[in-house]
Design an enzyme around this catalytic site. Structure first.
Site, PDB file in Angstrom:
ATOM      1  CE1 TYR A 142       7.516   0.511  -3.441  1.00  0.00           C
ATOM      2  CE2 TYR A 142       5.613   2.122  -3.062  1.00  0.00           C
ATOM      3  CZ  TYR A 142       7.113   1.369  -2.721  1.00  0.00           C
ATOM      4  OH  TYR A 142       7.279   1.586  -1.127  1.00  0.00           O
TER       5      TYR A 142
ATOM      6  CD  GLU B 216      -1.421  -2.377   2.085  1.00  0.00           C
ATOM      7  OE1 GLU B 216      -2.139  -3.320   1.945  1.00  0.00           O
ATOM      8  OE2 GLU B 216      -0.401  -2.128   2.653  1.00  0.00           O
TER       9      GLU B 216
END
Length: 160
Positions: free
Chosen positions: A123, A111
């Site tokens: 990411y 998250e």
């Protein structure tokens, strides 16, 4: 010589690294983990904790992940502010994928704050894709979290 010019070494974090971990954590997050949370993750057999260290022994950044039935969960990733933009976080993620590649059935999840564009781009470059939103996930301001997923690392053999 500055730490920027030094070679970076990657190794598992140990309890003796807690002071340095805490220092980076407090400068990186509005709601930092506690010392006991880090100590618990370092001791947990289902966790993998990696640190990036300068030749001087200075901790530059760290990555903590936990193994679940179907996924590795990236729990915490941080780099000291003065050492950011040197591919340390990228290299920590690459070491994670190398260390866990033999467990080909597990993907990776995490998250990240929806407002953290820099982390989201990091990411995405590492192969994570947005998969949903956790509403009000962060306790400090009730900000939403973007759930990201990366498929398992697949080794090269057709017999895998």
């Amino acid at each position: 010589m500055s730490a920027t010019a030094n070679k970076v070494e990657f190794r598992r974090l140990e309890l003796r690294d807690l002071n340095a971990i805490e220092l980076i954590e407090r400068t990186s997050y509005p709601t930092p983990w506690s010392r006991s949370m880090f100590a618990g993750e370092l001791a947990k057999p289902s966790s993998l904790s990696l640190g990036a260290f300068a030749e001087t022994g200075e901790l530059l950044g760290y990555l903590i992940i936990s193994r679940y039935v179907d996924a590795w969960h990236v729990m915490n990733l941080a780099v000291a502010p003065e050492h950011r933009r040197r591919r340390i976080a990228t290299n920590l993620l690459e070491r994670l994928f190398e260390a866990t590649a033999n467990e080909g059935r597990r993907g990776y999840t995490l998250e990240v704050r929806v407002s953290n564009d820099v982390a989201i781009r990091l990411y995405e470059r590492a192969g994570f894709k947005p998969r949903g939103i956790r509403r009000g996930y962060y306790t400090d301001n009730r900000e939403d979290a973007l759930i990201m997923w990366r498929d398992p690392v697949v080794r090269g053999s057709a017999n895998d």
